[in-house]
Write an enzyme that holds these catalytic residues in place. Structure first.
Site, mmCIF file in Angstrom:
data_model
loop_
_atom_site.group_PDB
_atom_site.id
_atom_site.type_symbol
_atom_site.label_atom_id
_atom_site.label_comp_id
_atom_site.label_asym_id
_atom_site.label_seq_id
_atom_site.Cartn_x
_atom_site.Cartn_y
_atom_site.Cartn_z
ATOM 1 N N GLN A 36 0.822 -1.209 0.000
ATOM 2 C CA GLN A 36 0.000 0.000 0.000
ATOM 3 C C GLN A 36 0.860 1.264 0.000
ATOM 4 O O GLN A 36 2.021 1.250 0.405
ATOM 5 C CB GLN A 36 -0.944 0.001 1.204
ATOM 6 C CG GLN A 36 -0.240 0.036 2.554
ATOM 7 C CD GLN A 36 -1.200 -0.116 3.733
ATOM 8 O OE1 GLN A 36 -2.408 -0.267 3.551
ATOM 9 N NE2 GLN A 36 -0.673 -0.074 4.944
ATOM 10 N N HIS A 60 0.612 -4.413 3.031
ATOM 11 C CA HIS A 60 -0.717 -4.501 3.630
ATOM 12 C C HIS A 60 -0.947 -5.952 4.062
ATOM 13 O O HIS A 60 -1.329 -6.206 5.183
ATOM 14 C CB HIS A 60 -1.796 -4.030 2.650
ATOM 15 C CG HIS A 60 -3.197 -4.138 3.195
ATOM 16 N ND1 HIS A 60 -4.288 -3.640 2.542
ATOM 17 C CD2 HIS A 60 -3.691 -4.708 4.323
ATOM 18 C CE1 HIS A 60 -5.389 -3.884 3.254
ATOM 19 N NE2 HIS A 60 -5.053 -4.529 4.335
ATOM 20 N N PHE A 109 -1.897 -4.786 13.716
ATOM 21 C CA PHE A 109 -2.061 -4.932 12.264
ATOM 22 C C PHE A 109 -1.642 -6.349 11.854
ATOM 23 O O PHE A 109 -2.370 -7.041 11.135
ATOM 24 C CB PHE A 109 -1.193 -3.873 11.572
ATOM 25 C CG PHE A 109 -1.398 -3.722 10.087
ATOM 26 C CD1 PHE A 109 -2.595 -4.059 9.465
ATOM 27 C CD2 PHE A 109 -0.380 -3.181 9.300
ATOM 28 C CE1 PHE A 109 -2.768 -3.881 8.095
ATOM 29 C CE2 PHE A 109 -0.535 -2.999 7.937
ATOM 30 C CZ PHE A 109 -1.727 -3.361 7.333
ATOM 31 N N GLU A 113 -4.003 -9.383 10.205
ATOM 32 C CA GLU A 113 -3.701 -10.003 8.909
ATOM 33 C C GLU A 113 -3.490 -11.507 9.050
ATOM 34 O O GLU A 113 -3.934 -12.293 8.216
ATOM 35 C CB GLU A 113 -2.473 -9.335 8.272
ATOM 36 C CG GLU A 113 -2.729 -7.910 7.789
ATOM 37 C CD GLU A 113 -3.754 -7.844 6.658
ATOM 38 O OE1 GLU A 113 -3.616 -8.549 5.656
ATOM 39 O OE2 GLU A 113 -4.717 -7.055 6.783
ATOM 40 N N LYS A 116 -6.975 -13.206 9.859
ATOM 41 C CA LYS A 116 -7.906 -13.187 8.735
ATOM 42 C C LYS A 116 -7.381 -13.977 7.538
ATOM 43 O O LYS A 116 -8.124 -14.723 6.911
ATOM 44 C CB LYS A 116 -8.202 -11.743 8.323
ATOM 45 C CG LYS A 116 -9.209 -11.638 7.188
ATOM 46 C CD LYS A 116 -9.689 -10.218 6.972
ATOM 47 C CE LYS A 116 -10.715 -10.166 5.844
ATOM 48 N NZ LYS A 116 -10.990 -8.792 5.403
ATOM 49 N N HIS A 117 -6.095 -13.798 7.202
ATOM 50 C CA HIS A 117 -5.553 -14.389 5.965
ATOM 51 C C HIS A 117 -4.550 -15.517 6.209
ATOM 52 O O HIS A 117 -4.632 -16.568 5.584
ATOM 53 C CB HIS A 117 -4.889 -13.302 5.110
ATOM 54 C CG HIS A 117 -5.804 -12.183 4.728
ATOM 55 N ND1 HIS A 117 -6.756 -12.314 3.730
ATOM 56 C CD2 HIS A 117 -5.932 -10.926 5.207
ATOM 57 C CE1 HIS A 117 -7.419 -11.169 3.615
ATOM 58 N NE2 HIS A 117 -6.940 -10.317 4.497
#
Ligand SMILES: *[C@@H]1O[C@H](CO)[C@@H](O)[C@H](O)[C@H]1NC(C)=O
Ligand SMILES: *[C@@H]1O[C@H](CO)[C@@H](O)[C@H](O)[C@H]1NC(C)=O
Ligand SMILES: *[C@@H]1O[C@H](CO)[C@@H](O)[C@H](O)[C@H]1NC(C)=O
Ligand SMILES: *[C@@H]1O[C@H](CO)[C@@H](O)[C@H](O)[C@H]1NC(C)=O
Ligand SMILES: *[C@@H]1O[C@H](CO)[C@@H](O)[C@H](O)[C@H]1NC(C)=O
Ligand SMILES: *[C@@H]1O[C@H](CO)[C@@H](O)[C@H](O)[C@H]1NC(C)=O
Ligand SMILES: *[C@@H]1O[C@H](CO)[C@@H](O)[C@H](O)[C@H]1NC(C)=O
Length: 234
Positions: A36, A60, A109, A113, A116-117
């Site tokens: 990003q 990101h 952060f 991440e 979620k991923h």
């Protein structure tokens, strides 16, 4: 007869749970590595953790992705983020490559991440490997430098076509990347000349990788920018 019917029902249930488990523990086709441009984050948010945003593309996330279902997979069954699984040495590197430019809490952060991923590709990359690999990708594919070498540098008013920005990246990495843009906030466009009122902000550059997150491949999803709308690189 009654017995066999219920045992059949049982088997069907077991199978259904199995399918659910396999799906939620993550299955994916390829990875999207998303970098990003922090100044864009800071224009979109009312507040950023730093008064002057970083002039570097930063990470990101690394997202295991599905070709047929853009929203999948996410939030899979797997280990929760654990700070101590990432070595202090790597953590200090991630503070440069993967900072939280908005709230300033980098750990939070990374936690978001991973949960979620990262959980969706845990069978390929454990927590340490997930963050290590992402940092290596960032190090190896320096978008800031690729664009600077092509004289594409941040500017308050100059705008670009999608292909102006994609071409040098494509030349450098020999694969097709994807750009993601955000509409300019209304507050920014009010006093602008008409030509610039209709523009979007470059927000992210996506590089795609194979299942093992080793080989860079073409991205073939549709771009996350409006067609035929000029792009501002703020
Ligand atoms: C991708 O998503 C589709 C639709 O949800 C699903 O049928 C397919 O199994 C998924 N592919 C992989 C590799 O997980
Ligand atoms: C960009 O990242 C590099 C790390 O490779 C760092 O040395 C440099 O200070 C960063 N630049 C800015 C403006 O943050
Ligand atoms: C985090 O990982 C460390 C080392 O692997 C382990 O000792 C600790 O129990 C873990 N913490 C949690 C909350 O899982
Ligand atoms: C940052 O986020 C982590 C993980 O969510 C949390 O444990 C920690 O307390 C936060 N730090 C601050 C200063 O808010
Ligand atoms: C990427 O390129 C920029 C601009 O040339 C430079 O400042 C930065 O240190 C480079 N980052 C890395 C990781 O090499
Ligand atoms: C950018 O240009 C410099 C100087 O010509 C060159 O050394 C460097 O390899 C180039 N970087 C990229 C990523 O193309
Ligand atoms: C993208 O490429 C993959 C792998 O080659 C293919 O399965 C998929 O259908 C392609 N998707 C689109 C939208 O072209």
């Amino acid at each position: 007869m009654g017995m066999s019917k219920s045992s059949l029902a049982f088997l069907v249930l077991v199978f259904a749970f199995f399918v659910c488990y396999v799906m939620s523990s993550g299955s994916y086709d390829y990875f999207q590595f998303v970098q990003q441009w922090p100044p864009t984050n800071c224009i979109l948010r009312t507040k950023c953790s730093k008064p002057r945003p970083l002039q570097n593309f930063t990470i990101h996330g690394l997202w295991p992705s599905n070709y047929s279902n853009p929203k999948m997979p996410s939030n899979c069954i797997g280990s929760r983020f654990n700070f101590t699984k990432v070595s202090p040495r790597l953590r200090s590197k991630l503070k440069i490559s993967w900072p939280d430019v908005e709230s300033g809490n980098d750990t939070k952060f990374w936690e978001g991440e991973w949960n979620k991923h990262g959980t969706c590709s845990e069978r390929t990359l454990n927590q340490m490997q997930y963050f290590q690999r992402s940092h290596e990708m960032w190090n190896f594919h320096n978008i800031t430098e690729i664009l600077r070498n092509a004289s594409i540098v941040p500017h308050a008013t100059h705008t670009w076509k999608y292909s102006d920005i994609v071409s040098p990246i494509q030349t450098a990495i020999k694969r097709t990347p994807l750009l993601r843009c955000k509409p300019r906030p209304k507050s920014q466009t009010k006093s602008q000349p008409k030509s610039q009122a209709m523009s979007q902000l470059l927000h992210e550059v996506v590089l795609c990788f194979d299942y093992d997150a080793l080989v860079i491949i073409d991205c073939n999803r549709t771009a996350g920018c409006w067609n035929n709308v000029d792009i501002l690189f703020p």
